[in-house]
Design an enzyme around this catalytic site. Structure first.
Site, PDB file in Angstrom:
ATOM      1  CB  CYS A   1      -0.898   0.060   1.246  1.00 31.81           C
ATOM      2  SG  CYS A   1      -2.094   1.400   1.304  1.00 31.81           S
TER       3      CYS A   1
ATOM      4  CG  ASP B   1      -6.678  -2.145  -4.569  1.00 33.80           C
ATOM      5  OD1 ASP B   1      -7.156  -0.934  -4.394  1.00 33.80           O
ATOM      6  OD2 ASP B   1      -5.541  -2.578  -4.536  1.00 33.80           O
TER       7      ASP B   1
ATOM      8  CG  HIS C   1      -6.008  -1.529  -0.883  1.00 31.06           C
ATOM      9  ND1 HIS C   1      -4.981  -1.404  -1.782  1.00 31.06           N
ATOM     10  CD2 HIS C   1      -5.568  -1.186   0.468  1.00 31.06           C
ATOM     11  CE1 HIS C   1      -3.965  -0.561  -1.093  1.00 31.06           C
ATOM     12  NE2 HIS C   1      -4.108  -0.476   0.149  1.00 31.06           N
TER      13      HIS C   1
END
Length: 239
Positions: free
Chosen positions: A127, A173, A206
């Site tokens: 991330c 995501d 995600h």
């Protein structure tokens, strides 16, 4: 919506997690795992929840078991993002803890590793950490990089990459959707001098590679598949 997804399923942080210990590397408190006598190192660059996440430290131990000296720095200096703190929403928190700052703080970490006798370094970013890795990959700081569910990374960033790069993304995501990941692959394919790899994992969202519930067999299997892909990339390029 994207910001919410970025911060879903926050881990329960545990400063005592992991099988190894915390040390100072390049001016940053870091969880370190593996033999300091290794000439090969991997830096794991966390998401916004920081270096005390147990799943991340377990992964560090797994990578160390393959022969690497693994470093997980505390880029947030004891202040990881806390979604419960209404006075420090993500956009405010990021002003003090942006990826560009993380990139600059990684340079002395790398220099410290080289002084310890490390000859090759890989970096994996989760991330937030993916943006740090792409900046490192645009120079001569690392010899290979991996993204796992990246945030903030652009196609122009990818165009500047100079080292082998693997991109491991999620089907679901909003931050880096499959369309963007495909564009990353196209940008890498346009650079024949740089080896690239893009894999989109079906049915995951995600954060799946580190913010999974270890008691959920399906979630654990998907995370472990990503871990194996990451490790395979390092075994190929950091040797």
């Amino acid at each position: 919506m994207a910001r919410v997804q970025c911060c879903e399923n926050p881990p329960t942080l545990n400063p005592s997690s992991g099988n190894w210990h915390v040390d100072e590397i390049g001016g940053l408190k870091s969880y370190v795992s593996g033999s300091p006598d290794s000439s090969l190192a991997v830096i794991l660059i966390s998401d916004v929840f920081g270096y005390e996440a147990p799943n991340l430290r377990k992964l560090a131990d797994k990578v160390a078991a393959a022969g690497y000296y693994v470093v997980v720095p505390d880029y947030f200096h004891g202040e990881p993002y806390n979604p419960e703190n209404s006075e420090r929403p993500l956009q405010v928190w990021l002003k003090d803890h942006g990826p560009e700052k993380g990139y600059e703080e990684t340079k002395p970490v790398i220099e410290s590793l080289k002084q310890k006798g490390i000859s090759k370094i890989g970096a994996a970013g989760f991330c937030w950490g993916a943006k740090v890795v792409v900046r490192l990959a645009q120079g001569d700081y690392i010899q290979a990089g991996v993204f796992l569910h990246p945030s903030f990374v652009t196609v122009d960033d990818i165009k500047g990459v100079k080292v082998p790069l693997a991109v491991l993304g999620a089907e679901n995501d909003h931050l880096s959707p499959p369309t963007l990941l495909t564009q990353f692959g196209e940008a890498l394919n346009a650079k024949p001098e740089v080896e690239g790899f893009v894999k989109i994992f079906p049915g995951v969202a995600h954060g799946w590679a580190v913010r999974y519930n270890p008691e959920d067999a399906a979630a654990l299997n998907s995370a472990e598949e990503a871990h194996l892909e990451m490790l395979a990339w390092f075994l190929k390029h950091i040797k």
